[in-house]
Design a protein around this motif. Sequence first.
Motif, PDB file in Angstrom:
ATOM      1  N   LEU A 140       8.785   3.808  -3.965  1.00 41.89           N
ATOM      2  CA  LEU A 140       8.034   2.628  -4.567  1.00 41.89           C
ATOM      3  C   LEU A 140       6.844   2.024  -4.272  1.00 41.89           C
ATOM      4  CD1 LEU A 140       8.974  -0.048  -6.561  1.00 41.89           C
ATOM      5  CD2 LEU A 140      10.194  -0.714  -4.337  1.00 41.89           C
ATOM      6  N   GLY A 141       6.718   2.359  -2.843  1.00 39.92           N
ATOM      7  CA  GLY A 141       5.640   1.577  -2.491  1.00 39.92           C
ATOM      8  C   GLY A 141       4.398   2.557  -1.789  1.00 39.92           C
ATOM      9  N   PRO A 142       3.253   2.449  -2.261  1.00 39.79           N
ATOM     10  CA  PRO A 142       2.506   3.693  -1.791  1.00 39.79           C
ATOM     11  C   PRO A 142       2.071   3.170  -0.368  1.00 39.79           C
ATOM     12  CG  PRO A 142       1.490   2.458  -3.681  1.00 39.79           C
ATOM     13  CD  PRO A 142       2.861   1.607  -3.222  1.00 39.79           C
ATOM     14  N   GLU A 143       1.240   4.430   0.383  1.00 39.24           N
ATOM     15  CA  GLU A 143       1.277   4.214   1.778  1.00 39.24           C
ATOM     16  C   GLU A 143       0.320   3.100   1.989  1.00 39.24           C
ATOM     17  OE1 GLU A 143       1.563   8.458   0.393  1.00 39.24           O
ATOM     18  OE2 GLU A 143       0.636   6.663  -0.512  1.00 39.24           O
ATOM     19  N   SER A 144       0.703   2.561   3.140  1.00 39.39           N
ATOM     20  CA  SER A 144      -0.064   1.329   3.571  1.00 39.39           C
ATOM     21  C   SER A 144       0.237   0.994   5.050  1.00 39.39           C
ATOM     22  CB  SER A 144       0.413   0.181   2.806  1.00 39.39           C
ATOM     23  OG  SER A 144       1.863  -0.141   2.720  1.00 39.39           O
ATOM     24  N   GLY A 145      -0.745   0.226   5.740  1.00 33.81           N
ATOM     25  CA  GLY A 145      -0.446   0.082   7.203  1.00 33.81           C
ATOM     26  C   GLY A 145      -1.777  -0.672   7.565  1.00 33.81           C
ATOM     27  N   LEU A 146      -1.463  -1.349   8.729  1.00 31.73           N
ATOM     28  CA  LEU A 146      -2.591  -2.108   9.632  1.00 31.73           C
ATOM     29  C   LEU A 146      -2.362  -1.825  11.118  1.00 31.73           C
ATOM     30  CD1 LEU A 146      -4.285  -4.923   9.564  1.00 31.73           C
ATOM     31  CD2 LEU A 146      -2.127  -6.010  10.140  1.00 31.73           C
TER      32      LEU A 146
END
Length: 792
Positions: A208-214
Amino acid sequence: MRDLTPTGLTQASGTKGGIGESTLRPDGTLKVTGEFAYASDLWHEDMLWGVTLRSPHAHARVRSLDVAEALATPGVHAVLTHADLPAATRYGLEIEDTPVLADGVVRHHGEPVALVAADHPETARRAAAKIRVDYETLPVVTDEASATAPDAPVLHPGRTDDHAPHVPHPNIVHRQPIVRGDVSAAKDRAEVIVTGEYEVGMQDQAFLGPESGLAVPAEDGGVDLYIATQWLHADLRQIAPVLGLPEEKIRMTLSGVGGAFGGREDLSMQAHACLLALRTGRPVKMVYNRFESFFGHVHRHPARLRYEHGATRDGDLLYVTARIVLDGGAYASSSPAVVGNAASLAVGPYVVDHVDVEAIALYTNNPPCGAMRGFGAVQACFAYEAQMDKLAAALGMDPVEFRRRNAMSQGAVMPTGQVVDSPAPVAELLRRVKAMPLPPARQWESAGGAADVRALPGGLSNTTHGESVVRGVGYAVGIKNVGFSEGFDDYSTARVRLEAVGGEAVATVHTAMAEVGQGGVTVHAQIARTELGVARVTIHPADTRVGSAGSTSASRQTYVTGGAVKHVCELVREKVLELARARFGTYHPAWATAELLLEDGKVVTDGGEVLATLVDVLEGEAVEAEDEWRHRPTRPFDRRTGQGFGHVQYSFAAHRAVVEVDTELGLVKVVELACAQDVGKALNPLSVTGQIQGGTTQGLGLAVMEEIVVDPVTAKVRNPSFTDYLIPTILDTPAIPVDVLELADDHAPYGLRGVGEAPTLSSTPAVVAAIRQATGLALTRVPVRPEHLTGR
């Protein structure tokens, strides 16, 4: 600065909610209402946005890189290429062969070449487009023939990994044979022999959620990374050398994960975001769009498989030979382990004394492939179950009864020589799924004679009213390992704290388990309630401030991290009871003589007599324990024969598919996918059913619609979007009745058995078997497409 992690998840439900109950998920309501914080929701007040420039070619030499125009763009704070990397330039789950940024050669379409950090995502994208890259295209390797040809370009020259000495060509990542018995002698006795060649397409995890981060730079020169991943500590192990930092200076916290299914085991933007943050001194957020996500993670290995089975006229399996070729793409990822699974499970859940199997994975210029739900067993199951139907037809036997006749049971010996020492109710699962009532025929017909097109192939496209629709029924069963295999040190760590808060005993469970939707946060709370006798349990956010919990994959988390939580809760319980005996030793003779239990927030004797409340025992003092927990050890398979105790546990599921096929248009409607599965012990029956239905639906997708299409000449991905890569919607998902069997595995915590992957195996071949019955076509490839059914 916003809160960067989901709030600690707390559940309280009186004395209920322990093991065996259908406890609701604490994150469920937040997710369905849109309030849950996913990694893509992360925010920092002064953050920059990171963007990746990717290769438009599948194989090319980078002759030059000019970043001057991009770096001069207003709002751009950094542009990084391979030349700017501060330390290690490669990483990998098993083999360190993947460049952080292209190292002079790109080996697949979409490989990262450069990074940009800017004060707005559109600015970063525009700047990335200004980077001038001069490519010299190179010949592409796309299949076994081109990978092993005498003049084939070697994609990874100078390999030094442990697998290199055991492969016949440097473009083969790994090879695993499985040899048992005497196939030649068995062939002489075989009265019926069937052969088949099969193909499985490349499937995407489609989470559901594409790759992401901070990534947030820290005052100590380190970095805090908030990331959606499957394995925090494996990420940490790979990132630290790339950043040139000790692991203790990289603090990782799990952010909300929108699904995974294996696609988040490998690094995507983790190191990239940290590199940009450390270069700029500013927090950097990276979020892939859906197009980029198709290039940003590994996929299921496409496969070509050739099988030969021999049997007696009475229907007893004598021998199996198989050759399985998996396309690993440009980099190794977890291909060696996938090869081990495919080879060791290649025969299926059947008793066969004579076996000769070879499985290999290739290096090619196709997209990298690695972990996906089923992990090598899916590809093998499609082939061996097609063979079972072929054999049954050749023998004139019922396909279910033929399978049951040859089904393994507890005490059976695997082709690897390993004895199956826990329940293996293969025949019973087949009996149960066959005994389920069939859905009514011609369901699209209403009482008035009008057709309900929603129940027909083609659905609301209104392509048919049933004129050319034929029903088919098909069966399949599969075997899947649980947990990491072949000697991997598969352990998990848990920390549990028990304290009195506001006059109530409260437990806090802290692990590094990645909650990716499987419901581990629910199960861990259930375990703590059961073992500590408390109503309120808080699940601490997962991070690297506690020891590793391993990967959320291989159906292992409930077994291994759940086992760790259970073990540490037992340690806490002993500490509490020791404290109780010390404080109330003269209060009652039972303190010294009786077995004491924690139940409903009280200390009681084994006879049920209440001696004290937990709050009284604790008196403001917290009791805490942390420890690692391991299942029984496994061993690597022999590199020549494949013999060895390679898997810690096996799981089994059987499916019956009912389909309606429009033979004129080649359209398929899956009406029902009934499943019977042994789960050992259903710790949360509702969650177990959900896992089975989810895995079943993913197998349905592979059967009839899901495939990443790669151009066979250029090795470029043709369909990197959900417009062209189709996944099942609610209109495609059939009824999925589930029959759960609970036969305890004495080696596992609570007798449980890993659940999530096994139904993904058998649902695909069951659907295809049903289509075969409806059409009479051989159908040796998945996904089945309309042109396969019509010849057009």
